[in-house]
Design a protein around this motif. Structure first.
Motif, PDB file in Angstrom:
ATOM      1  N   ASN A 111      -4.503  -1.400  -5.370  1.00  0.00           N
ATOM      2  CA  ASN A 111      -4.844  -0.662  -4.146  1.00  0.00           C
ATOM      3  C   ASN A 111      -3.738   0.262  -3.674  1.00  0.00           C
ATOM      4  O   ASN A 111      -3.440   0.352  -2.479  1.00  0.00           O
ATOM      5  N   LEU A 112      -3.117   0.961  -4.608  1.00  0.00           N
ATOM      6  CA  LEU A 112      -2.164   1.996  -4.212  1.00  0.00           C
ATOM      7  C   LEU A 112      -2.948   3.134  -3.566  1.00  0.00           C
ATOM      8  O   LEU A 112      -4.151   3.279  -3.788  1.00  0.00           O
ATOM      9  N   PHE A 113      -2.252   3.971  -2.775  1.00  0.00           N
ATOM     10  CA  PHE A 113      -2.907   5.131  -2.181  1.00  0.00           C
ATOM     11  C   PHE A 113      -2.805   6.287  -3.181  1.00  0.00           C
ATOM     12  O   PHE A 113      -1.711   6.785  -3.436  1.00  0.00           O
ATOM     13  N   PRO A 114      -3.933   6.703  -3.753  1.00  0.00           N
ATOM     14  CA  PRO A 114      -3.875   7.650  -4.875  1.00  0.00           C
ATOM     15  C   PRO A 114      -3.351   9.023  -4.487  1.00  0.00           C
ATOM     16  O   PRO A 114      -2.823   9.741  -5.337  1.00  0.00           O
ATOM     17  N   HIS A 115      -3.484   9.385  -3.198  1.00  0.00           N
ATOM     18  CA  HIS A 115      -3.066  10.724  -2.792  1.00  0.00           C
ATOM     19  C   HIS A 115      -1.596  10.770  -2.398  1.00  0.00           C
ATOM     20  O   HIS A 115      -1.103  11.838  -2.045  1.00  0.00           O
ATOM     21  N   TYR A 116      -0.917   9.617  -2.423  1.00  0.00           N
ATOM     22  CA  TYR A 116       0.512   9.586  -2.111  1.00  0.00           C
ATOM     23  C   TYR A 116       1.307   9.379  -3.396  1.00  0.00           C
ATOM     24  O   TYR A 116       0.892   8.627  -4.276  1.00  0.00           O
ATOM     25  N   CYS A 163      -2.159   7.799 -10.454  1.00  0.00           N
ATOM     26  CA  CYS A 163      -3.031   8.055 -11.599  1.00  0.00           C
ATOM     27  C   CYS A 163      -2.244   8.399 -12.861  1.00  0.00           C
ATOM     28  O   CYS A 163      -2.806   8.435 -13.949  1.00  0.00           O
ATOM     29  N   ARG A 195       6.093  -1.662  -2.869  1.00  0.00           N
ATOM     30  CA  ARG A 195       5.544  -1.234  -1.588  1.00  0.00           C
ATOM     31  C   ARG A 195       5.493  -2.405  -0.606  1.00  0.00           C
ATOM     32  O   ARG A 195       5.829  -2.265   0.571  1.00  0.00           O
ATOM     33  N   ASP A 217       6.085   5.254   3.343  1.00  0.00           N
ATOM     34  CA  ASP A 217       5.316   5.709   4.510  1.00  0.00           C
ATOM     35  C   ASP A 217       5.176   4.628   5.586  1.00  0.00           C
ATOM     36  O   ASP A 217       5.383   4.886   6.768  1.00  0.00           O
ATOM     37  N   ALA A 218       4.855   3.416   5.149  1.00  0.00           N
ATOM     38  CA  ALA A 218       4.652   2.341   6.136  1.00  0.00           C
ATOM     39  C   ALA A 218       5.959   1.937   6.832  1.00  0.00           C
ATOM     40  O   ALA A 218       5.990   1.838   8.061  1.00  0.00           O
ATOM     41  N   TYR A 237      -4.277  14.502  -7.862  1.00  0.00           N
ATOM     42  CA  TYR A 237      -4.526  13.069  -8.078  1.00  0.00           C
ATOM     43  C   TYR A 237      -5.990  12.850  -8.350  1.00  0.00           C
ATOM     44  O   TYR A 237      -6.813  13.747  -8.138  1.00  0.00           O
ATOM     45  N   TYR A 239       2.349  10.279  -9.369  1.00  0.00           N
ATOM     46  CA  TYR A 239       1.214   9.788  -8.604  1.00  0.00           C
ATOM     47  C   TYR A 239       0.626   8.580  -9.334  1.00  0.00           C
ATOM     48  O   TYR A 239       0.735   8.496 -10.557  1.00  0.00           O
ATOM     49  N   GLN A 255      -8.781   0.003  -0.100  1.00  0.00           N
ATOM     50  CA  GLN A 255      -7.899   0.958   0.567  1.00  0.00           C
ATOM     51  C   GLN A 255      -7.683   0.568   2.032  1.00  0.00           C
ATOM     52  O   GLN A 255      -6.581   0.668   2.550  1.00  0.00           O
TER      53      GLN A 255
END
Ligand SMILES: Nc1ncnc2c1ncn2[C@@H]1O[C@H](COP(=O)(O)OP(=O)(O)OP(=O)(O)O)[C@@H](O)[C@H]1O
Ligand SMILES: [Mg+2]
Lengths: 216, 252
Positions: B99-104, B147, B161, B112-113, A215, B145, A117
């Motif tokens: 390595n995705l951001f799981p909460h996004y 997941c 991304r 975002d970036a 999530y 998401y 991460q």
């Protein structure tokens, strides 16, 4: 004493207990994060100091810590204690104690985050600060929420330790009424109050957990 | 001018010499595949090129600008501030495990970036992200998401991304090896389709047919050195013991 008088006195004590509860959370949750940074610091001296602090906070009774915070300034500096300092001492004592517990919880959460991460964030141009607050911390909070809930529930009950400084929160009042009236009823009422308070706290925490369950 | 130049790079982990004096270069739009046995240092080389690891000697340049070097006294130098930002904007990396951001959400992972780190116009970024998702065959997933996605879909989001930042060169570290065989094809197809975007790619892979098909150039790494380098034809037909032994493992 009529039941309604007793209830209203205990009720006002309850408000004070809640005051201790919320103020402690407001101070100790951010403070705990700061302490966890110190605990994980690259600087060995800072890390050791924080480690000792955490170990004292966790290794000695909270009631004793409250007494030290309250009477310490008098014995050390001859400072005039009493009055409003009583409440301040309680909030300081609780916050500093709970920050130590929260710090260890934050640390376990932060250390459990996969390094991927951080690496992905670096590749995408997130600064160190943005990486922590936007990518890492939200996921850490989700991971540690069950442990935080445990501490928060303990805190509800721990507020009763303020009786050691004779602060008029619910438990102190219950004890006073019980002694004066030679009755066990105030303790039962207090128990019910604490129980309901915790029920509400548990429900609130459950809702937050649900909210974060979108999530994995 | 070369897009990427790595000159005499070495990298050690404690006493272990993982990269030994490797030099390579990538032109704009070029596709380079890196193959080789496990432990030969392929990932480490990519991680050095993308600044996830520091180098112990040598020099890395992007667009002729020095991005990392080691002084004769052995001091490792990495530019900071605006120079670093500029250099980092040239490249992107796609990880083996996404390595995705799981909460996004998918959309936020992609946008975002560019919006907050590159400070680009929001509408424009969203528009581009939708085009990228369409290219990846994921138009219906923008609000999902990570997941909720399959591994193949996650990897395609990760590629989108990385592309959303408009890099000149994209590194892939075994982009399909965390995937079930039936999902490998969809990701390889997407990577192939990027060739017409004219961005350079450096791909570490164990998919030999794919590497042979897509690459302009192939490097065969063995024990931390470049053992063979050339066009796919040259490398695959080479009369080279280690290479043929390595290929033999895939022919079974
Ligand atoms: N962080 C590290 N610390 C110590 N040793 C490492 C580290 N990363 C890699 N190595 C070692 O460096 C060597 C090369 O590893 P690397 O991951 O680059 O190989 P690879 O060619 O990518 O292999 P694979 O095909 O299995 O992915 C291995 O011996 C590995 O154990
Ligand atoms: Mg590897």
């Amino acid at each position: 004493m009529s039941l309604s008088v007793m209830l209203s006195q205990l009720g006002s004590g309850m408000l004070k207990s809640m005051g201790i509860f919320f103020l402690t959370l407001i101070f100790s949750l951010p403070l705990g994060l700061l302490v966890s940074f110190g605990r994980m610091s690259k600087n060995a001296i800072l890390r050791t100091i924080v480690k000792i602090y955490i170990s004292i906070m966790r290794g000695t009774p909270l009631m004793l810590q409250l007494l030290v915070v309250y009477f310490g300034p008098y014995f050390l500096f001859g400072m005039n204690i009493g009055g409003s300092y009583r409440f301040t001492a309680i909030i300081i004592g609780f916050s500093v104690n709970y920050a130590a517990y929260f710090a260890e919880i934050y640390r376990s959460g932060i250390e459990s985050m996969p390094v991927g991460q951080y690496e992905a964030a670096k590749m995408l141009g997130y600064s160190k600060g943005k990486t922590f607050f936007k990518i890492i911390l939200p996921q850490v909070i989700k991971r540690i929420l069950p442990s935080i809930t445990n501490e928060v529930i303990t805190l509800v009950k721990d507020t009763s330790l303020s009786f050691a400084l004779a602060y008029a929160e619910m438990f102190t009042i219950a004890k006073q009424i019980a002694a004066k009236e030679t009755s066990f009823v105030p303790f039962i009422v207090a128990a019910i109050f604490y129980y309901i308070f915790n029920l509400v706290v548990a429900l609130a925490m459950e809702r937050i957990e649900k909210k974060l369950s979108y999530y994995q | 001018m070369k897009l990427l130049e790595m000159k005499h790079i070495s990298k050690n982990f404690d006493d272990l010499e993982v990269i030994k004096d490797i030099s390579l270069s990538v032109e704009e739009g070029e596709i380079l595949s890196i193959i080789g046995p496990s432990g030969s240092g392929k990932s480490t080389l990519l991680r050095c090129a993308t600044m996830l690891e520091t180098i112990d000697s040598g020099e890395i340049c992007y667009m002729g600008e020095r991005a990392a070097w080691v002084t004769p006294e052995g001091k490792k130098v990495y530019p900071r501030g605006e120079t670093a930002k500029k250099i980092h904007s040239y490249f992107g990396l796609v990880f083996q495990n996404f390595n995705l951001f799981p909460h996004y959400s998918v959309m936020k992972n992609i946008t975002d970036a560019p919006i907050h780190n590159q400070k680009r116009n929001k509408e424009e970024v969203y528009e581009e992200a939708r085009q990228l998702l369409a290219k990846m065959g994921l138009s219906d997933k923008e609000n999902a998401y990570p997941c909720q996605l399959s591994g193949g879909q996650c990897q395609r989001v990760a590629i989108a991304r990385a592309l959303a930042l408009n890099p000149k060169i994209l590194f892939f570290d075994e982009p399909t090896s965390a995937l079930d065989p039936e999902l490998t094809g969809e990701v390889l197809k997407v990577i192939k389709s990027l060739a017409d975007l004219h961005i350079a790619m450096v791909i570490v892979t164990h998919e030999m047919a794919f590497a042979r098909d897509i690459s302009d150039k192939i490097i065969f790494m063995d024990k931390g050195v470049v053992a063979l380098e050339g066009t796919p034809g040259e490398v695959f037909e080479a009369d080279h013991d280690r290479m043929q032994e390595f290929l033999g493992k895939f022919r079974r």
